[in-house]
Scaffold this active site. Sequence first.
Site, PDB file in Angstrom:
ATOM      1  N   PHE A  63      43.370  40.075  39.641  1.00 46.58           N
ATOM      2  CA  PHE A  63      44.266  41.097  40.183  1.00 46.58           C
ATOM      3  C   PHE A  63      44.153  41.053  41.715  1.00 46.58           C
ATOM      4  O   PHE A  63      43.881  42.045  42.380  1.00 46.58           O
ATOM      5  CB  PHE A  63      43.945  42.489  39.628  1.00 46.58           C
ATOM      6  CG  PHE A  63      45.180  43.360  39.566  1.00 46.58           C
ATOM      7  CD1 PHE A  63      46.174  43.096  38.629  1.00 46.58           C
ATOM      8  CD2 PHE A  63      45.373  44.412  40.442  1.00 46.58           C
ATOM      9  CE1 PHE A  63      47.329  43.879  38.572  1.00 46.58           C
ATOM     10  CE2 PHE A  63      46.527  45.192  40.399  1.00 46.58           C
ATOM     11  CZ  PHE A  63      47.502  44.919  39.461  1.00 46.58           C
ATOM     12  N   LEU A  64      44.392  39.849  42.209  1.00 49.83           N
ATOM     13  CA  LEU A  64      44.081  39.542  43.608  1.00 49.83           C
ATOM     14  C   LEU A  64      45.013  40.265  44.578  1.00 49.83           C
ATOM     15  O   LEU A  64      46.199  40.435  44.295  1.00 49.83           O
ATOM     16  CB  LEU A  64      44.160  38.027  43.831  1.00 49.83           C
ATOM     17  CG  LEU A  64      43.281  37.184  42.899  1.00 49.83           C
ATOM     18  CD1 LEU A  64      43.428  35.703  43.228  1.00 49.83           C
ATOM     19  CD2 LEU A  64      41.813  37.601  42.983  1.00 49.83           C
ATOM     20  N   HIS A  78      41.206  39.885  48.797  1.00 47.77           N
ATOM     21  CA  HIS A  78      40.779  38.576  48.272  1.00 47.77           C
ATOM     22  C   HIS A  78      41.365  37.449  49.133  1.00 47.77           C
ATOM     23  O   HIS A  78      40.698  36.442  49.387  1.00 47.77           O
ATOM     24  CB  HIS A  78      41.256  38.386  46.829  1.00 47.77           C
ATOM     25  CG  HIS A  78      40.705  39.378  45.858  1.00 47.77           C
ATOM     26  ND1 HIS A  78      41.456  40.375  45.315  1.00 47.77           N
ATOM     27  CD2 HIS A  78      39.450  39.515  45.339  1.00 47.77           C
ATOM     28  CE1 HIS A  78      40.712  41.095  44.487  1.00 47.77           C
ATOM     29  NE2 HIS A  78      39.490  40.601  44.484  1.00 47.77           N
ATOM     30  N   LYS A 132      32.975  42.913  52.408  1.00 51.95           N
ATOM     31  CA  LYS A 132      32.035  43.934  52.883  1.00 51.95           C
ATOM     32  C   LYS A 132      32.349  45.306  52.299  1.00 51.95           C
ATOM     33  O   LYS A 132      31.590  46.243  52.481  1.00 51.95           O
ATOM     34  CB  LYS A 132      32.051  44.003  54.415  1.00 51.95           C
ATOM     35  CG  LYS A 132      31.414  42.782  55.054  1.00 51.95           C
ATOM     36  CD  LYS A 132      31.250  42.967  56.549  1.00 51.95           C
ATOM     37  CE  LYS A 132      30.567  41.739  57.146  1.00 51.95           C
ATOM     38  NZ  LYS A 132      30.519  41.789  58.604  1.00 51.95           N
ATOM     39  N   ASP A 180      32.253  45.967  49.207  1.00 44.44           N
ATOM     40  CA  ASP A 180      31.159  46.099  48.245  1.00 44.44           C
ATOM     41  C   ASP A 180      29.856  45.764  48.966  1.00 44.44           C
ATOM     42  O   ASP A 180      29.223  44.741  48.700  1.00 44.44           O
ATOM     43  CB  ASP A 180      31.392  45.168  47.054  1.00 44.44           C
ATOM     44  CG  ASP A 180      32.643  45.544  46.288  1.00 44.44           C
ATOM     45  OD1 ASP A 180      32.750  46.692  45.851  1.00 44.44           O
ATOM     46  OD2 ASP A 180      33.553  44.703  46.174  1.00 44.44           O
ATOM     47  N   LYS A 227      41.529  48.114  50.539  1.00 44.89           N
ATOM     48  CA  LYS A 227      42.207  47.437  49.427  1.00 44.89           C
ATOM     49  C   LYS A 227      41.246  47.280  48.250  1.00 44.89           C
ATOM     50  O   LYS A 227      40.082  46.901  48.441  1.00 44.89           O
ATOM     51  CB  LYS A 227      42.664  46.042  49.856  1.00 44.89           C
ATOM     52  CG  LYS A 227      43.669  46.070  50.980  1.00 44.89           C
ATOM     53  CD  LYS A 227      45.004  45.548  50.534  1.00 44.89           C
ATOM     54  CE  LYS A 227      45.959  45.550  51.716  1.00 44.89           C
ATOM     55  NZ  LYS A 227      47.347  45.361  51.318  1.00 44.89           N
ATOM     56  N   SER A 232      41.450  46.469  43.714  1.00 45.87           N
ATOM     57  CA  SER A 232      42.269  46.325  42.493  1.00 45.87           C
ATOM     58  C   SER A 232      42.389  47.676  41.805  1.00 45.87           C
ATOM     59  O   SER A 232      43.369  47.955  41.123  1.00 45.87           O
ATOM     60  CB  SER A 232      41.634  45.316  41.544  1.00 45.87           C
ATOM     61  OG  SER A 232      41.424  44.108  42.222  1.00 45.87           O
TER      62      SER A 232
HETATM   63  O1  PAF Z   1      33.208  41.821  43.473  1.00 43.56           O
HETATM   64  C1  PAF Z   1      33.629  41.417  42.371  1.00 43.56           C
HETATM   65  O2  PAF Z   1      34.837  41.296  42.148  1.00 43.56           O
HETATM   66  C2  PAF Z   1      32.635  41.105  41.255  1.00 43.56           C
HETATM   67  O3  PAF Z   1      31.566  41.981  41.260  1.00 43.56           O
HETATM   68  C3  PAF Z   1      32.156  39.634  41.284  1.00 43.56           C
HETATM   69  C4  PAF Z   1      31.352  39.325  42.552  1.00 43.56           C
HETATM   70  C5  PAF Z   1      33.340  38.700  41.190  1.00 43.56           C
HETATM   71  C6  PAF Z   1      31.222  39.372  40.089  1.00 43.56           C
HETATM   72  O4  PAF Z   1      31.872  39.584  38.873  1.00 43.56           O
END
Ligand code: PAF
Length: 280
Positions: free
Chosen positions: A32-33, A37, A147, A149, A183, A185
Amino acid sequence: MEHVLTIEDVRNTISNWKKEGYSIGYVPTMGFLHDGHASLIDQARKNNDKVIVSIFVNPIQFGENEDLSTYPRDINNDKKLCESHGVDLIFTPSSEEMYQDKKAFVDIIDLSNTLCGLRRPIHFKGVCTVVAKFFNIIQPTNAYFGKKDAQQLAIIRKMVFDLNFPVNIIGVPIVREHDGLAKSSRNTYLSSDERKAATILYKSIQKGKSSIEPGCSADSIINTMTEIIQSEPLAKIDYISVVDANTMQPVQKVISPVLVAMAVYIGTTRLIDNFSYDPN
Ligand code: PAF
């Protein structure tokens, strides 16, 4: 752009790339980019000969009452985005392909038991396990993480350091909507009223950024940011914390680099945001 579904196929392509001496940039995703991303991919494209994106909604990082079954998916759009940003290979394994068995896990203790880890006890163990598996399958030169996350990024860096994975971890700045919402998903879960209300996270972040100064107390920042969030009736705070940038443990005073992180429910959707601050 090549699209593969099995570990064997991805390994074949990678081993051909390695024979040519190519550097490999890897962007792990759950699909779901969006533009966030895309900025990871663009960074990977700039720094590497080849770019690989994995798309895998990792079941073991979702708790029992979380959104695994409803997590948004759109593989056609994901492929288009990857193609238009110059990705060489996408890898979209099934759950069966990734997990024939679930007996081995990677768990980074201490860093995983604060912030999001308090509410999502198995989450980071699931993230580390799948990322470790992907690193072993792909063996990238560089791997790119957002960043937004921030705790995930700190935990992955610790995993790579402690377990000696031969990969460079690159953190990429948060990408925001025009009104500041980070941003994600999960923004797609928001109704239009909730979407408007969600801008309160960024307002609180901005206020936190302008109030923080060397030596100030963590509580003063938390209180200032809490007040802003509480002014929005649709918002409910999960946590707002000031933690050490490396250990993710709460600090009392801002005397070394910190992460100021928050999770806030807007309706039933849990959103996260953060900023980093170095008082030195
Ligand atoms: O950040 C994410 O989308 C997920 O935690 C990851 C790093 C792809 C691992 O499933």
